[in-house]
Design a protein around this motif. Structure first.
Motif, PDB file in Angstrom:
ATOM      1  N   PHE A   1       0.837  -1.193   0.000  1.00 48.94           N
ATOM      2  CA  PHE A   1       0.000   0.000   0.000  1.00 48.94           C
ATOM      3  C   PHE A   1       0.873   1.243   0.000  1.00 48.94           C
ATOM      4  N   LEU A   2       0.295   2.342  -0.472  1.00 49.92           N
ATOM      5  CA  LEU A   2       0.912   3.653  -0.329  1.00 49.92           C
ATOM      6  C   LEU A   2       0.476   4.272   0.994  1.00 49.92           C
ATOM      7  N   ALA A   3       1.377   4.980   1.657  1.00 48.33           N
ATOM      8  CA  ALA A   3       0.995   5.715   2.856  1.00 48.33           C
ATOM      9  C   ALA A   3      -0.092   6.729   2.491  1.00 48.33           C
TER      10      ALA A   3
ATOM     11  N   PRO B   1       7.015   6.176   8.342  1.00 46.06           N
ATOM     12  CA  PRO B   1       8.161   5.744   7.526  1.00 46.06           C
ATOM     13  C   PRO B   1       7.738   4.621   6.586  1.00 46.06           C
ATOM     14  N   PRO B   2       8.513   4.351   5.542  1.00 47.09           N
ATOM     15  CA  PRO B   2       8.210   3.208   4.669  1.00 47.09           C
ATOM     16  C   PRO B   2       8.668   1.909   5.317  1.00 47.09           C
ATOM     17  N   SER B   3       8.153   0.805   4.807  1.00 48.97           N
ATOM     18  CA  SER B   3       8.667  -0.499   5.229  1.00 48.97           C
ATOM     19  C   SER B   3      10.120  -0.616   4.788  1.00 48.97           C
ATOM     20  N   PHE B   4      10.964  -1.085   5.702  1.00 47.47           N
ATOM     21  CA  PHE B   4      12.400  -1.117   5.396  1.00 47.47           C
ATOM     22  C   PHE B   4      13.079  -2.141   6.292  1.00 47.47           C
TER      23      PHE B   4
ATOM     24  N   PHE C   1       2.311  -6.424   6.118  1.00 48.85           N
ATOM     25  CA  PHE C   1       2.142  -5.808   4.808  1.00 48.85           C
ATOM     26  C   PHE C   1       3.220  -4.758   4.614  1.00 48.85           C
ATOM     27  N   ARG C   2       3.336  -4.276   3.378  1.00 46.57           N
ATOM     28  CA  ARG C   2       4.397  -3.336   3.019  1.00 46.57           C
ATOM     29  C   ARG C   2       3.810  -1.972   2.720  1.00 46.57           C
ATOM     30  N   VAL C   3       4.501  -0.925   3.166  1.00 47.27           N
ATOM     31  CA  VAL C   3       4.064   0.455   2.950  1.00 47.27           C
ATOM     32  C   VAL C   3       5.130   1.196   2.144  1.00 47.27           C
ATOM     33  N   LEU C   4       4.704   1.835   1.059  1.00 50.05           N
ATOM     34  CA  LEU C   4       5.557   2.704   0.254  1.00 50.05           C
ATOM     35  C   LEU C   4       5.176   4.150   0.528  1.00 50.05           C
ATOM     36  N   VAL C   5       6.145   5.021   0.602  1.00 52.69           N
ATOM     37  CA  VAL C   5       5.904   6.434   0.902  1.00 52.69           C
ATOM     38  C   VAL C   5       6.297   7.264  -0.311  1.00 52.69           C
TER      39      VAL C   5
END
Length: 387
Positions: free
Chosen positions: A14-16, A124-127, A156-160
């Motif tokens: 997902f996007l933030a 923050p993004p997933s990292f 889940f993964r988050v993109l910023v």
């Protein structure tokens, strides 16, 4: 026995700022021994999103946290603590939402609940780096009467994407195309516009092309030129560049290009002052190029990699790292004539004096469409437990 199944319908990326929607299904399986008295009861169920932060003690010096013990929960407690037993600190969480209270399921009966929550746009993004990790999870807690709480975690993964946070959607929706025969919730409508806006911003930022020429030189003279048409990319794209060695005065024997990330800890959080930066290589091209006039390379940016970002603790930057091996002699002495027989052969010299030097070119890497990134995600869209 009750089976709990959580499914992210659109995928685990997902996007933030987007709305995460998860359908949670509670099922009392029908078995051969099931009777009318085999009904199952759950006292309650709740769900919450949280971001867990973990830092390497050898690299990062964090101030003491008062909430370091909040992840400890006795099994007989009825308090829902999503990050119970997790390593690190919970740096971000959404308000918990109750799915139900006092659920009764007969044998073979199922009930589904939809959980929707907007992901914080300033998180923050997933990292997963060498020094720090940011991990997002949706945690579903449920409990039987007089029983310990059971937790189902859905990673889940988050993109910023920077720039979405400051964008104000217009109040007048008359200019936007709509279908009067379909009812759409305001949250889903805004979420759709957010995804469309992100796609447009990414397209504008990464489609601009302009010729960038760089002279490759060392202390002895010019080796060649390097050409690249853009320095802003999305994850999943290829970084393409070309070399021209025909105009060089110094012969190049070999070159290598590495696509790297640079992970650096902010100075106030460094364990040791002046500690080195951590580098990770995601793709590499190496080629022997003696007597080569022109050459090129193509390095793919993995969809699973993290775009560049900066927080108060860590920053991640992308770069192209070049290494060149040049001859310390003129090009003509790089080959020696062999046999004087009818067939003339040419062989390379056994030893040659060489010089090596390196060069770094910063590039910018942005996120991509989260649906595209979901295809290569290590996370599953479906998770389940039995309680």
């Amino acid at each position: 026995m009750i089976e709990v199944l959580a499914k992210l319908g659109r995928g685990p990326v997902f996007l933030a700022g987007e709305v995460l929607e998860c359908v949670i299904t509670f099922t009392n399986p029908l078995s051969a021994s099931s009777t009318s008295a085999s009904s199952e009861m759950l006292a309650w169920a709740s769900a919450q999103i949280h971001c867990q932060f973990h830092a390497s003690e050898n690299r990062v010096a964090l101030p003491p946290s008062d909430g370091s013990k909040h992840d400890v929960q006795a099994e007989n407690e009825t308090v829902f603590v999503p990050n119970r037993g997790e390593r690190g600190q919970c740096i971000l969480s959404t308000p918990p939402k109750i799915l139900f209270c006092d659920l009764r399921l007969d044998p073979g009966e199922s009930k589904s609940y939809s959980y929707c929550e907007t992901l914080p746009i300033d998180g923050p993004p997933s990292f997963r780096g060498q020094s720090v990790k940011y991990v997002y999870k949706l945690t579903i807690g449920c409990q039987r009467v007089n029983s310990p709480i059971k937790l189902l975690r859905v990673p889940f993964r988050v993109l910023v994407l920077h720039g979405l946070k400051d964008y104000q959607f217009p109040q007048d929706e008359a200019v936007a195309p709509s279908n009067p025969f379909l009812e759409e919730e305001d949250g889903l409508k805004k979420d759709s516009r957010l995804a469309d806006l992100a796609t447009e911003l990414l397209m504008v930022a990464t489609s601009r092309r302009s010729l960038h020429l760089y002279n490759i030189s060392n202390t002895r003279g010019k080796v060649g030129t390097f050409c690249i048409f853009k320095t802003v990319y999305k994850i999943g794209e290829d970084v393409i560049g070309t070399f021209n060695f025909s105009e060089g005065d110094i012969p190049c024997l070999q070159f290598s290009v590495s696509l790297q990330t640079e992970e650096s800890i902010q100075e106030e959080f460094q364990r040791r002052r002046g500690q080195p930066v951590s580098f990770s290589t995601h793709a590499r091209h190496q080629e022997a190029c003696l007597h080569t006039a022109q050459s090129s390379f193509s390095l793919p940016i993995p969809l699973s990699s993290t775009p560049g970002f900066t927080t108060n603790i860590v920053s991640l930057k992308w770069r192209l790292h070049f290494e060149f091996v040049t001859s310390g002699e003129s090009a003509g002495t790089c080959l020696v004539r062999g046999s004087q027989s009818e067939a003339v052969t040419w062989t390379g010299v056994e030893q040659i004096e060489v010089d090596t030097f390196s060069w770094d070119l910063p590039i910018k890497v942005l996120p991509t469409n989260p649906i595209l990134a979901s295809y290569v995600s290590q996370f599953s869209s479906t998770n389940s437990i039995t309680i």
